[in-house]
Scaffold this motif. Structure first.
Motif, PDB file in Angstrom:
ATOM      1  N   ASN A  85      -5.476  -2.623   3.270  1.00 59.82           N
ATOM      2  CA  ASN A  85      -4.088  -2.481   3.698  1.00 59.82           C
ATOM      3  C   ASN A  85      -3.849  -3.131   5.061  1.00 59.82           C
ATOM      4  O   ASN A  85      -2.832  -2.890   5.707  1.00 59.82           O
ATOM      5  CB  ASN A  85      -3.717  -0.992   3.755  1.00 59.82           C
ATOM      6  CG  ASN A  85      -2.246  -0.745   3.512  1.00 59.82           C
ATOM      7  OD1 ASN A  85      -1.548  -1.576   2.960  1.00 59.82           O
ATOM      8  ND2 ASN A  85      -1.762   0.405   3.939  1.00 59.82           N
ATOM      9  N   ILE A 112      -9.130   3.329  -1.813  1.00 60.89           N
ATOM     10  CA  ILE A 112      -7.794   2.743  -1.938  1.00 60.89           C
ATOM     11  C   ILE A 112      -6.747   3.823  -2.207  1.00 60.89           C
ATOM     12  O   ILE A 112      -5.682   3.856  -1.585  1.00 60.89           O
ATOM     13  CB  ILE A 112      -7.779   1.676  -3.045  1.00 60.89           C
ATOM     14  CG1 ILE A 112      -8.609   0.459  -2.623  1.00 60.89           C
ATOM     15  CG2 ILE A 112      -6.353   1.251  -3.372  1.00 60.89           C
ATOM     16  CD1 ILE A 112      -8.816  -0.564  -3.705  1.00 60.89           C
ATOM     17  N   LEU A 113      -7.069   4.727  -3.133  1.00 61.14           N
ATOM     18  CA  LEU A 113      -6.091   5.739  -3.508  1.00 61.14           C
ATOM     19  C   LEU A 113      -5.856   6.764  -2.395  1.00 61.14           C
ATOM     20  O   LEU A 113      -4.726   7.185  -2.154  1.00 61.14           O
ATOM     21  CB  LEU A 113      -6.536   6.458  -4.783  1.00 61.14           C
ATOM     22  CG  LEU A 113      -6.601   5.591  -6.045  1.00 61.14           C
ATOM     23  CD1 LEU A 113      -7.101   6.416  -7.224  1.00 61.14           C
ATOM     24  CD2 LEU A 113      -5.227   4.996  -6.358  1.00 61.14           C
ATOM     25  N   VAL A 159      -5.369   4.545   1.618  1.00 60.79           N
ATOM     26  CA  VAL A 159      -4.108   3.789   1.657  1.00 60.79           C
ATOM     27  C   VAL A 159      -2.919   4.732   1.630  1.00 60.79           C
ATOM     28  O   VAL A 159      -1.926   4.525   2.339  1.00 60.79           O
ATOM     29  CB  VAL A 159      -4.042   2.781   0.490  1.00 60.79           C
ATOM     30  CG1 VAL A 159      -2.646   2.190   0.383  1.00 60.79           C
ATOM     31  CG2 VAL A 159      -5.067   1.671   0.688  1.00 60.79           C
ATOM     32  N   TYR A 160      -3.011   5.796   0.833  1.00 62.29           N
ATOM     33  CA  TYR A 160      -1.912   6.773   0.787  1.00 62.29           C
ATOM     34  C   TYR A 160      -1.714   7.422   2.162  1.00 62.29           C
ATOM     35  O   TYR A 160      -0.587   7.576   2.630  1.00 62.29           O
ATOM     36  CB  TYR A 160      -2.198   7.844  -0.255  1.00 62.29           C
ATOM     37  CG  TYR A 160      -1.115   8.885  -0.344  1.00 62.29           C
ATOM     38  CD1 TYR A 160       0.014   8.679  -1.131  1.00 62.29           C
ATOM     39  CD2 TYR A 160      -1.204  10.079   0.379  1.00 62.29           C
ATOM     40  CE1 TYR A 160       1.022   9.625  -1.200  1.00 62.29           C
ATOM     41  CE2 TYR A 160      -0.200  11.037   0.321  1.00 62.29           C
ATOM     42  CZ  TYR A 160       0.910  10.800  -0.474  1.00 62.29           C
ATOM     43  OH  TYR A 160       1.912  11.735  -0.526  1.00 62.29           O
ATOM     44  N   SER A 175      -0.146   4.945   4.603  1.00 64.60           N
ATOM     45  CA  SER A 175       1.258   4.644   4.303  1.00 64.60           C
ATOM     46  C   SER A 175       2.169   5.853   4.464  1.00 64.60           C
ATOM     47  O   SER A 175       3.358   5.694   4.762  1.00 64.60           O
ATOM     48  CB  SER A 175       1.384   4.097   2.878  1.00 64.60           C
ATOM     49  OG  SER A 175       0.606   2.936   2.707  1.00 64.60           O
ATOM     50  N   THR A 222      -0.720  -8.289  -2.578  1.00 65.04           N
ATOM     51  CA  THR A 222      -0.159  -7.079  -1.975  1.00 65.04           C
ATOM     52  C   THR A 222       1.250  -7.318  -1.467  1.00 65.04           C
ATOM     53  O   THR A 222       2.149  -6.490  -1.667  1.00 65.04           O
ATOM     54  CB  THR A 222      -1.061  -6.589  -0.828  1.00 65.04           C
ATOM     55  OG1 THR A 222      -2.381  -6.323  -1.334  1.00 65.04           O
ATOM     56  CG2 THR A 222      -0.515  -5.310  -0.204  1.00 65.04           C
ATOM     57  N   ILE A 259       4.182   4.221  -5.558  1.00 62.58           N
ATOM     58  CA  ILE A 259       2.875   4.003  -4.948  1.00 62.58           C
ATOM     59  C   ILE A 259       2.940   2.845  -3.962  1.00 62.58           C
ATOM     60  O   ILE A 259       3.731   1.912  -4.133  1.00 62.58           O
ATOM     61  CB  ILE A 259       1.790   3.717  -6.004  1.00 62.58           C
ATOM     62  CG1 ILE A 259       2.098   2.415  -6.755  1.00 62.58           C
ATOM     63  CG2 ILE A 259       1.656   4.877  -6.972  1.00 62.58           C
ATOM     64  CD1 ILE A 259       0.966   1.956  -7.642  1.00 62.58           C
ATOM     65  N   SER A 272      -2.291   0.134  -3.158  1.00 61.20           N
ATOM     66  CA  SER A 272      -2.996   1.035  -4.070  1.00 61.20           C
ATOM     67  C   SER A 272      -3.330   0.363  -5.387  1.00 61.20           C
ATOM     68  O   SER A 272      -4.241   0.797  -6.100  1.00 61.20           O
ATOM     69  CB  SER A 272      -2.151   2.286  -4.332  1.00 61.20           C
ATOM     70  OG  SER A 272      -2.016   3.055  -3.162  1.00 61.20           O
ATOM     71  N   SER A 302      -6.833  -0.729  -6.480  1.00 63.23           N
ATOM     72  CA  SER A 302      -7.765   0.144  -7.192  1.00 63.23           C
ATOM     73  C   SER A 302      -7.984  -0.338  -8.623  1.00 63.23           C
ATOM     74  O   SER A 302      -9.013  -0.036  -9.239  1.00 63.23           O
ATOM     75  CB  SER A 302      -7.244   1.580  -7.200  1.00 63.23           C
ATOM     76  OG  SER A 302      -6.007   1.662  -7.872  1.00 63.23           O
TER      77      SER A 302
END
Length: 545
Positions: free
Chosen positions: A57, A200-201, A204-205, A208, A328, A344, A348, A351
């Motif tokens: 990210n 990533i899940l 990144v969440y 963000s 991205t 999302i 993400s 992934s």
């Protein structure tokens, strides 16, 4: 005089060229194998979680938090990723010539933790001083990039040594362990992909939706865990024997060959068409002051033959750099709602690459390889070069697919009058990008894993960290070339008031043209690779095509 059965059994249980943590000959049943390799895989899973947590990210952080343009951010990400993937050459040299793989991993892990800690501090200070009308100060940028490149330096020592050390846990002279080592590279990549998916899940969440400081701090904690796991397994590892004879060190042996080659360069260039054959005779006969053994000559010739393979594989990996940057940025512009009320982050979707690997590795191991073995009658099914070439074909096809999807995105933007409204979501589902992400995972299983096994296997035993660094450096240099391509294309298409293919308004950009360019360059690299690989000679007879 016969040798007692107990001594015969003991000798059979010992692993050639390996010792245990006390420096004694390593026992096959008490060290190494999948038990030790599993611990080392666990270490790399934690390291990949940490690295991907900040890498996947990064382009968003650079554009949104540091205020950089899309083109500059993409170049910065490519440059950093390229540095991180190129420095393993230096790290591998330090490991193979001086520290050894185990100690290099320990030192690199400590530098890794320092870099991630400073990166977290940088994010905290940036968030504290940020406002709508104020960009981070010069000192904040300096702290951020210094922290980022500390991570790159750490990976330079960590990446080639951990994977080589894991492969060292299998004896290449033992039939069953040799097959297991081939599987190790596949399952290594599968487990790494699992860690990447979680990173990533989750990370990144958090980056963000919570804040960047926590999003960088969690990878730091995982790196601390990686170091602890690695240290706890020290008594179970097999360690390559250190060559105490400095005159027979791998670097010294091959260095002698190239010294003789340099001293005989005039004779080679003026009198001999079969230069490698002449060079071999000169070295074995002692011409050029320094005599070399037959093994020295064969090892040096083998390294020379790797260079064209390395160059063509590097050229074919340039498209690989796009999935964490341009893919991205494209995802930001489209509809990202995958379930009612659930949107999302575009990063993400990275992934999906790891999910594809998780699916592809078992299929490769349990479906593709058995079929290939029946057809080719070879233990490995297909040769390592054939595996790399398959990855190149898939890469070319993926760039064509990505170009077609981007052309559709631009067409939809035009149909809905959104060309000059970059902040408005284009009515196109992000699910259109799924096939190209999934193909990246297949490319990794064939191309990247194949290259890692090839460069590890085809170098002298003492230089296997260097061999893996060759593989990693081809990926790193491809990132640099990707950044260079972007700079040149941005300049060429944007000069004289034209609209750059990388216009900050992606609805007026033409990334699809760039993907077509990459597809063409990959096709050229593939045909060159095929031509070169036809004359390549493997180190062992069971690997020939």
């Amino acid at each position: 005089m016969s040798i007692p059965e107990e001594e015969v059994a003991l000798l059979q249980d010992l692993v050639h060229d390996s010792v245990d943590h006390r420096g004694n000959p390593a026992g096959r049943s008490s060290t190494g194998g999948w038990r030790s390799a599993s611990l080392i895989i666990g270490v790399e899973v934690a390291e990949r979680f940490a690295y991907v947590g900040i890498a996947c990210n990064m382009i968003t952080y650079l554009t949104e938090q540091l205020g950089q343009s899309t083109a500059n951010a993409a170049v910065n990400v490519n440059t950093w990723a390229g540095t991180a993937s190129t420095l393993p050459i230096i790290g591998a040299f330090v490991a193979d010539a001086y520290l050894g793989r185990y100690r290099t991993i320990l030192v690199s892990s400590l530098i890794y933790i320092l870099g991630l800690g400073l990166l977290t501090l940088s994010a905290i200070l940036t968030l504290m001083g940020s406002s709508e009308n104020r960009k981070p100060s010069f000192l904040m940028n300096v702290l951020f990039f210094c922290s980022l490149y500390l991570v790159a330096i750490a990976q330079g020592g960590h990446k080639p040594c951990v994977q080589a050390f894991g492969a060292d846990q299998f004896d290449s002279d033992h039939p069953k362990e040799r097959i297991a080592r081939g599987s190790f590279f596949n399952w290594w990549f599968l487990c790494l992909s699992g860690g990447i998916v979680i990173s990533i899940l989750v990370v990144v969440y958090i980056q963000s939706n919570v804040n960047w400081a926590l999003g960088f701090g969690i990878p730091c904690l995982f790196m601390v865990m990686a170091l602890a796991i690695f240290f706890l397994g020290r008594k179970t590892y097999r360690y390559p024997k250190e060559n105490r004879d400095k005159n027979n060190n791998g670097f010294v042996r091959i260095g002698r060959v190239f010294v003789v080659a340099f001293k005989n360069r005039k004779q080679m260039s003026l009198k001999h068409s079969g230069q490698l054959e002449f060079l071999a005779k000169a070295m074995l006969s002692g011409e050029g002051v320094e005599p070399c053994s037959n093994m020295d000559v064969e090892d040096a010739k083998g390294l020379i033959m790797l260079i064209p393979i390395w160059i063509t594989s590097m050229m074919s990996m340039i498209p690989y750099a796009q999935y964490s940057t341009l893919f991205t940025k494209q995802g930001v512009t489209v509809d990202r709602i995958i379930l009612p009320g659930l949107e999302i982050p575009p990063a993400s979707f990275l992934s999906l690459v790891s999910i594809s690997v998780l699916i592809s590795v078992p299929i490769y191991e349990h479906v593709f390889l058995p079929i290939a073995r029946k057809i080719t009658k070879k233990p490995n099914g297909i040769t390592m070069l054939q595996r790399i070439g398959t990855g190149m074909v898939l890469t070319c096809f993926n760039m064509v697919l990505a170009a077609l999807v981007e052309a559709k995105r631009l067409r939809i933007a035009e149909e809905h009058g959104l060309i000059d409204k970059p902040d408005v979501t284009i009515p196109m589902s992000i699910w259109w990008f799924v096939p190209q992400y999934m193909l990246v995972g297949m490319i990794e299983v064939f191309g990247l894993v194949g290259a890692q096994e090839f460069f590890y296997d085809q170098v002298p035993t003492e230089l296997r960290s260097i061999g893996l660094a060759f593989s990693l450096s081809s990926l790193g240099l491809s990132n640099f070339l990707s950044g260079l391509f972007i700079i040149v294309v941005d300049w060429a298409t944007g000069r004289y008031g034209g609209r750059s293919w990388f216009n900050n308004n992606l609805n007026r950009a033409h990334i699809d043209y760039f993907y077509w360019l990459l597809a063409a360059s990959t096709a050229i690299a593939f045909f060159a690779f095929v031509f070169i690989s036809r004359s390549y000679v493997y180190r062992r007879a069971d690997q020939v095509q």
